[in-house]
Enzyme design. Structure first.
Site, PDB file in Angstrom:
ATOM      1  N   ARG A 674     -16.242 -42.914   7.528  1.00 51.24           N
ATOM      2  CA  ARG A 674     -17.357 -42.860   6.567  1.00 51.24           C
ATOM      3  C   ARG A 674     -17.396 -44.210   5.861  1.00 51.24           C
ATOM      4  NH1 ARG A 674     -17.642 -37.356   3.196  1.00 51.24           N
ATOM      5  NH2 ARG A 674     -15.653 -38.057   2.334  1.00 51.24           N
ATOM      6  N   ASN A 699      -7.702 -42.932   8.836  1.00 54.93           N
ATOM      7  CA  ASN A 699      -7.182 -41.744   9.519  1.00 54.93           C
ATOM      8  C   ASN A 699      -7.878 -41.476  10.841  1.00 54.93           C
ATOM      9  OD1 ASN A 699      -5.053 -40.005   9.069  1.00 54.93           O
ATOM     10  ND2 ASN A 699      -6.345 -38.336   8.370  1.00 54.93           N
ATOM     11  N   GLU A 834      -3.098 -29.914   2.366  1.00 55.52           N
ATOM     12  CA  GLU A 834      -2.058 -30.880   1.990  1.00 55.52           C
ATOM     13  C   GLU A 834      -1.911 -30.981   0.479  1.00 55.52           C
ATOM     14  OE1 GLU A 834      -5.604 -33.297   1.216  1.00 55.52           O
ATOM     15  OE2 GLU A 834      -5.059 -31.716   2.621  1.00 55.52           O
ATOM     16  N   ASP A 835      -3.013 -30.784  -0.259  1.00 62.13           N
ATOM     17  CA  ASP A 835      -2.921 -30.831  -1.717  1.00 62.13           C
ATOM     18  C   ASP A 835      -2.169 -29.617  -2.259  1.00 62.13           C
ATOM     19  OD1 ASP A 835      -4.858 -29.151  -0.813  1.00 62.13           O
ATOM     20  OD2 ASP A 835      -6.441 -29.841  -2.153  1.00 62.13           O
ATOM     21  N   ARG A 878      -7.188 -21.832   3.273  1.00 60.12           N
ATOM     22  CA  ARG A 878      -6.350 -22.094   2.106  1.00 60.12           C
ATOM     23  C   ARG A 878      -5.642 -20.821   1.630  1.00 60.12           C
ATOM     24  NH1 ARG A 878      -7.566 -27.298   0.387  1.00 60.12           N
ATOM     25  NH2 ARG A 878      -6.946 -27.125  -1.791  1.00 60.12           N
TER      26      ARG A 878
END
EC number: 2.4.1.223
Length: 921
Positions: A674, A699, A834-835, A878
């Site tokens: 992006r 990434n 990951e958070d 999640r």
């Protein structure tokens, strides 16, 4: 006569003689007269008129004026003439006003010119003062360097001492069983700067190698290959290690043969000093064949010791190696909650031999045990525990005979019953697990006791050890009273009362600490071997090797595009957020671990739940947690920097102050194809104070466009290439990150400069926690009996999204190298969570919730392309992540908080000389 002549002319010039010349003459006279008259009219009349116009109006009598001005009423009788008159009057008034303004402006210009001249003089004076200050600073720095050179002279590294191969001058102790480090260990082979090199013998090169358990040998060799301290150069080694067990019964060598083979090792040097003999056990029926072997000055590490054999501070009690070639399955480990289980405590075992027969057998060894035989409390223990079971006050399960054939055991030791899986199922139902030490008090530890301890810690049953004389594994470095109860056998009648009196909070804390000890020091062959090396290295006070950092492979990119200033980002009014660093970036100081480690420091660090500080290589950015005082990394605890500049708002605004008055942070930005969004986000960082550098984690396997022009924001932008597309790359400890503070930010995050600076200041007050902007929380789903992830607005929170959050680099090492691999695999599988994983990790280590700053609940930039979080499956994944992480940790580590930090006067306009301080609410 004239009439007559006229008549005659009319009649053709005949009469009175009819003379024609008279007619001609008269015609000429008429023409001349007409011409003269016209000349007089055309010439003299204008002159006379001009004269009257210029002189006649000077008459005193206004009534005699002929051409004088008339009154307004007389001239403005016509309508359009009146309009013209009004216009003339209006223009006249405007001209008068403009003239007045012109005069005012001229006066203002004159005043400003005076001020300009005064400012020029002030600038010149300020330049002179600045030059003088620079000279003073330069002189002060020079004086400071001179003083530092006088008081702290630079020391060169000591010369490496390499003793002779035979070490003939090394003094001999009176007895090998009196060996301690000061008389049986050669420190000259282990300088402080040596790095602790370890040489490991290849067991296959010696006859006893064929007798080793294949699984033990294979696991040990795999561990050795990956250890950072192992060297192939035996001449520079500090410690020499040889694996001698566990051995298989049919092919086990005789003690004399094994002793001869050990003494023939090429670096044994007559007495085996600086050698470590490791005897690993995979089963409870351990062979203590080393008891009758002369090990000289070599250290011994095994699971079974007699007091006549064990040398405190020299030998090492290790745990059994149950998971030899496999990692523990976290999904099979029971959760740590509920705190109370079916059985208050349980015990299964069978005592095969009595104390009397065991004492007789022990006295048959080469050295007779001195002293009287201790009292045998086993009968009293059996009677008391059966009485508790029969009382039915609590559900307990005690069995003193095995339903099947008991496992082999040492004399006076309680043998294990049944298979391992059956024992684990019972322990999963037990709050406490009783461990009765052998009746022979001279047996300080046995493999059976160590196996019971291992299994209890594995499934979360709190160990209750009956017998205070026992030497538990790694006893000199682990504070066992935080994870187990060690009770003297004479207090057996008080055990039931003691176990019932322990609160749920204490039970959960002990279970959690036991799980931490099991995962860190017991669970795998890597942990066992690393723990043994760490104990020796800590005893001889050699610093740990630096932990591995991820080498950043930079992607070449072109920069030079002048970054503009977003008015929404930099419009701070008169609020000075701090200096924009014009000098080279200032990295956080890195302190190599202090060589003067104290015993207290070692003891606290080994046993504190926040992390395996000494077991693993140290990190250059270890934080100093509020509950601990230790020499770690760089931290804030012992940094030799002065305090703040005072409490006034003006000084507070202009500098960071505090215990670390100069500090910067690094922005780590994760992105994936992006480019436009990324460039806009980078431009928004232009002019951000205290920014050290920006690390862009690219990434994507596809490199950025070659013609992409990156913005120049005044600090370095490092574009790092990753091996694969993984959200775990966000938390890799890149070597390019040279600051303790990391601002993890998404490429579409939209934060103002004042918000970022406020978050940085708050993080500096809570360096061991995650400080961020968008908060989230977890909730228990009662119908489905599972955990849910919730992003709704709430007064409570338990997580802070790392898409816009500050955290310490120390947690990047733990996330990448210490946190269970199963969690990182889950993140890669879902490309999500990951958070959440980072919040779980920090809350698990600190037992503190994160800190949310400002009222901002989201941080996405308006108009940016949709991210992964907009997918419909995002929240379902999640939910699954939270429940999986709970299984891995064994409990829910996240903590709720209603605390939020806002700055009351952060954007309030105040006089410049009364600049505001931050106020936290």
């Amino acid at each position: 006569e004239l009439m007559t002549g006229y008549t005659m002319l009319r009649n053709g010039g005949v009469g009175n003689g009819g003379q024609p010349w008279v007619l001609r003459w008269s015609s000429r006279i008429r023409l001349t007269w007409l011409s003269f008259t016209l000349f007089i009219i055309l010439v003299f009349f204008p002159l006379i008129a001009h004269y009257y116009l210029t002189t006649i109006d000077d008459a005193d009598d206004a009534g005699k004026r002929i051409f004088g001005p008339r009154t307004g009423n007389e001239l403005c009788e016509v309508k359009h003439v009146q309009d013209l008159c009004r216009i003339r009057e209006s223009v006249s008034e405007e001209l008068l006003q403009l003239e007045a303004k012109r005069q005012e402006l001229n006066s203002e210009i004159a005043k400003l010119n005076l001020k300009i001249e005064a400012c020029k003089k002030s600038i010149e004076n300020a330049k002179q003062d600045l030059l003088q200050l620079k000279n003073v600073i330069s002189q002060t720095e020079h004086s400071y360097k001179e003083l530092m050179a006088q008081n702290q002279p630079k020391l060169s590294l000591p010369i490496r001492l390499l003793p002779d191969k035979d070490d003939a001058t090394f003094p001999l102790p009176k007895s090998n069983r009196n060996c301690r480090l000061h008389n049986c260990f050669d420190y000259s082979r282990c300088p402080l700067t040596s790095g602790f090199p370890v040489y490991v013998y290849n067991s296959d090169d010696y006859p006893f190698g064929s007798s080793l358990d294949p699984l033990i040998k294979q696991a040990f060799e795999a561990t050795v290959r990956t250890n950072v301290y192992v060297t192939e150069n035996a001449n520079i080694a500090c410690v020499y290690i040889i694996l001698v067990g566990e051995m298989q019964e049919p092919v086990m060598p005789k003690p004399t043969e094994l002793e001869q083979q050990l003494h023939s090792l090429p670096y044994w040097r007559t007495d085996g000093h600086n050698h470590l003999i490791i005897n690993l056990s995979r089963k409870s029926e351990t062979q203590n064949f080393i008891y009758n072997i002369s090990t000289g000055r070599a250290m011994v590490a095994q699971s079974t010791f007699y007091d006549a054999q064990f040398r405190p501070g020299f030998d090492i009690v290790i745990s059994p190696l149950v998971h030899a070639m496999s990692e523990p399955n976290f999904l099979e480990i029971p959760p740590q909650v509920p705190v109370k289980r079916k059985y208050l405590f349980s015990f299964q075992g069978e005592k095969i031999e009595s104390l009397r027969s065991s004492l007789q057998e022990v006295r048959s060894f080469e050295e007779e045990i001195e002293g009287n035989a201790p009292a045998d409390y086993d009968d009293r223990i059996i009677t008391t525990l059966k009485a508790v079971q029969d009382s039915k006050l609590d559900f307990v399960l005690v069995e003193f005979t095995c339903k099947n054939q008991p496992k082999a055991s040492l004399p006076t030791e309680w043998a294990l019953c049944g298979e391992r899986d059956d024992r684990l199922e019972l322990l999963k139902l037990s709050t406490f697990a009783l461990i009765i030490t052998p009746g022979d008090t001279h047996l300080v530890i046995s493999a059976g006791c160590a196996m019971r301890l291992f299994e209890a810690l594995e499934v979360g049953a709190i160990p209750v050890v009956l017998g205070e004389q026992v030497q538990l594994p790694y006893n000199d470095v682990i504070r066992w009273n935080e994870a187990a109860l060690i009770i003297p056998k004479p207090r057996i009648t008080e055990v039931h009362f003691l176990l019932r009196s322990i609160s749920d909070n204490d039970l959960l804390a002990m279970r959690r600490q036991g799980r931490f000890l099991w995962e860190t020091y017991f669970s795998t062959s890597d942990n066992v071997f690393s723990t043994v090396l760490a104990i020796i290295r800590t005893r001889i006070q050699i610093p740990a090797a630096p932990i591995r950092e991820e080498t950043a492979v930079e992607i070449p990119h072109r920069s030079g595009k002048a970054a503009g200033t977003d008015p929404n980002m930099a419009d701070n009014g008169d609020l000075d957020l701090g200096p924009v660093e014009t000098e080279p970036p200032y990295a956080s100081p890195k302190y190599l671990r202090n060589f003067t480690l104290t015993a207290m420091d070692m003891y606290r660090n080994w046993n504190s739940a926040p992390g395996p500080f000494h077991l693993f290589p140290y990190t250059p950015f270890d934080p100093v947690l509020p509950s601990e005082a230790k020499f770690l990394g760089s931290g804030t605890g012992f940094r030799p920097i002065g305090g703040g500049a005072g409490g006034s708002g003006k000084e507070f605004q202009a500098a960071l102050g505090g215990n670390v008055p100069r500090e910067q942070f690094t922005v780590v930005m994760l992105t994936y194809e992006r480019e436009e969004v990324l460039m806009n986000s980078l431009e928004r960082l232009n002019g951000l104070p205290y920014l050290n550098k920006v690390v862009v984690v690219w990434n994507s396997p596809k490199l950025p466009s070659e013609d992409l022009l990156w913005p120049d924001i005044g600090v370095p932008i490092m574009v790092v290439r990753t091996e694969k597309n993984s959200l775990n790359n966000r938390f890799l400890p890149w070597d390019e990150i040279e600051t303790e503070a990391i601002l993890s930010i998404d490429d579409d995050a939209h934060l103002r400069h004042d918000e970022i600076m406020f978050g940085f200041r708050v993080w500096r007050e809570a360096r061991d926690r995650i400080v961020g902007f968008p908060g989230r929380y977890h909730a228990w789903d009662i119908p489905h009996q599972s955990w849910l992830y919730n992003s709704n607005y709430s007064c409570e929170l338990s997580m802070v999204l790392t898409g816009a959050a500050f955290f310490h680099k120390y947690y990047a090492y733990l996330y990448s190298y210490v946190m269970p691999q199963a969690i990182r695999d889950m993140v890669d599988e879902y490309i999500n969570c990951e958070d959440i994983a980072m919040n779980f990790l920090v809350s698990h280590l600190t037992r503190k919730p994160p800190i949310k700053v400002t009222s901002r609940w989201t941080f996405r930039c308006p108009g940016c392309p949709q991210a992964l979080s907009h997918d419909d499956s995002h929240f379902h994944e999640r939910h699954k992540c939270i429940n999986f992480f709970v299984k891995v940790y064994g409990y829910m580590p996240l903590l709720y908080t209603q605390f939020r930090v806002d700055s009351v006067l952060f954007k309030t306009r105040l006089p410049h000389d009364k600049t505001k301080c931050f106020k936290f609410i």
